[in-house]
Design a protein around this motif. Sequence first.
Motif, PDB file in Angstrom:
ATOM      1  N   SER A  43     -95.055  96.075 -39.461  1.00  9.24           N
ATOM      2  CA  SER A  43     -96.381  95.819 -38.910  1.00  9.24           C
ATOM      3  C   SER A  43     -96.775  94.398 -39.306  1.00  9.24           C
ATOM      4  CB  SER A  43     -97.394  96.833 -39.459  1.00  9.24           C
ATOM      5  OG  SER A  43     -97.645  96.600 -40.845  1.00  9.24           O
ATOM      6  N   ASN A  44     -98.036  94.048 -39.061  1.00  8.34           N
ATOM      7  CA  ASN A  44     -98.536  92.743 -39.506  1.00  8.34           C
ATOM      8  C   ASN A  44     -99.021  92.757 -40.946  1.00  8.34           C
ATOM      9  OD1 ASN A  44    -100.042  92.253 -36.264  1.00  8.34           O
ATOM     10  ND2 ASN A  44     -98.073  91.483 -36.972  1.00  8.34           N
ATOM     11  N   PRO A  52    -100.384  98.782 -40.005  1.00 13.36           N
ATOM     12  CA  PRO A  52     -99.406  99.772 -40.447  1.00 13.36           C
ATOM     13  C   PRO A  52     -99.772 101.164 -39.935  1.00 13.36           C
ATOM     14  CG  PRO A  52    -100.800  99.056 -42.279  1.00 13.36           C
ATOM     15  CD  PRO A  52    -101.097  98.152 -41.129  1.00 13.36           C
ATOM     16  N   GLY A  53     -98.759 101.924 -39.566  1.00 11.01           N
ATOM     17  CA  GLY A  53     -98.989 103.252 -39.020  1.00 11.01           C
ATOM     18  C   GLY A  53     -99.227 103.266 -37.526  1.00 11.01           C
ATOM     19  N   TRP A  54     -98.938 102.153 -36.851  1.00  9.11           N
ATOM     20  CA  TRP A  54     -99.185 102.073 -35.416  1.00  9.11           C
ATOM     21  C   TRP A  54     -98.427 103.141 -34.631  1.00  9.11           C
ATOM     22  CZ3 TRP A  54     -94.761 101.333 -32.640  1.00  9.11           C
ATOM     23  CH2 TRP A  54     -93.673 100.763 -33.314  1.00  9.11           C
ATOM     24  N   TRP A 105    -109.802  98.444 -34.835  1.00  9.37           N
ATOM     25  CA  TRP A 105    -111.027  97.933 -35.472  1.00  9.37           C
ATOM     26  C   TRP A 105    -111.140  98.456 -36.899  1.00  9.37           C
ATOM     27  CZ3 TRP A 105    -115.335 100.171 -37.684  1.00  9.37           C
ATOM     28  CH2 TRP A 105    -116.423  99.315 -37.930  1.00  9.37           C
ATOM     29  N   ARG A 106    -110.952  99.762 -37.056  1.00  5.46           N
ATOM     30  CA  ARG A 106    -111.095 100.362 -38.381  1.00  5.46           C
ATOM     31  C   ARG A 106    -110.019  99.851 -39.338  1.00  5.46           C
ATOM     32  NH1 ARG A 106    -111.090 105.345 -36.933  1.00  5.46           N
ATOM     33  NH2 ARG A 106    -108.881 105.720 -37.283  1.00  5.46           N
ATOM     34  N   SER A 107    -108.788  99.774 -38.894  1.00  5.00           N
ATOM     35  CA  SER A 107    -107.701  99.317 -39.767  1.00  5.00           C
ATOM     36  C   SER A 107    -107.926  97.892 -40.228  1.00  5.00           C
ATOM     37  CB  SER A 107    -106.360  99.425 -39.031  1.00  5.00           C
ATOM     38  OG  SER A 107    -106.045 100.757 -38.702  1.00  5.00           O
TER      39      SER A 107
END
Length: 291
Positions: A73-74, A176-178, A194-196
Amino acid sequence: MAEPQPRAPAVVRSKAKGPLDRPVFIIAAPRSGSTLLYETLAATPGFNSFGGEAHWLIEDHADLRPGAPGVDSNRLGAAEATPDLIAAIREIASNRRQGPQGAPPSEGAPLLEKTPKNALRIPFLKRVFPDARFIFLWRDPRENVSSIMEAWKAGGWVTYRTLPGWEGPWSLLLPPGWQMMSGAPLETVAAWQWRSANQIALDDLQSLPDDDWTAVAYHDFLADPGGVTRRLCDFAGVAFDAALQARTAAALPLSRHTHTAPAADKWLRNRESIERVLPGLEALWYRLANL
């Protein structure tokens, strides 16, 4: 929602001396108004910048791109900042600095940078730039989630053409967790982004000394661009000069990444979808509003 409570007055800091001393990173979820804030602050020669978002600063390095060993992830932590990568990133950052409108960089001016993916990389950035400071910008989730949805629909913010197990291209930052979002409705994906972004960024920032960061609500910036810009300049140790005074004296121009004309009620176009996901965002919204 509770009214935002002001933070303690910012500390006026000494001006940077070396080319990468005391850089300032704008940290924000995508589509939260960070381009407008960045373009406003970058109008002064008191800051150097890269002239726009700097995805290349991180993702030109294969070891830091999603798909590299240990990177899916980023999200990047301090452990990913190896000595070789630190040296390489600092060298290219120093070489690609510029002043307003592409002018030569100002000697002694701090670097100003904004790339939304960096909301997931604060520990990494702090290892690469130990004296970095952060401006945390957040936006009302109704407006922000709606704008994220519109960006996905427009197709102009694609960041990854293919991801394993994901159908079609991916837009904007990759938390992460996408993988859990596979098959989810667009509003669910947008709300989760938005929340992440905001939750990870805020958790990381609140682990730093208070003097290393400050927060601003996008609504407050629009309501008082001159006052907010002056406060952020004080935080960064940069003069609120004639260029910034002129920039903020009248209505702010549209940012380069504006998709449709701003309107306070624009999110209502997606109201039904957003109201389905809003209950899952309210706890974080309250936390942001009370910074």
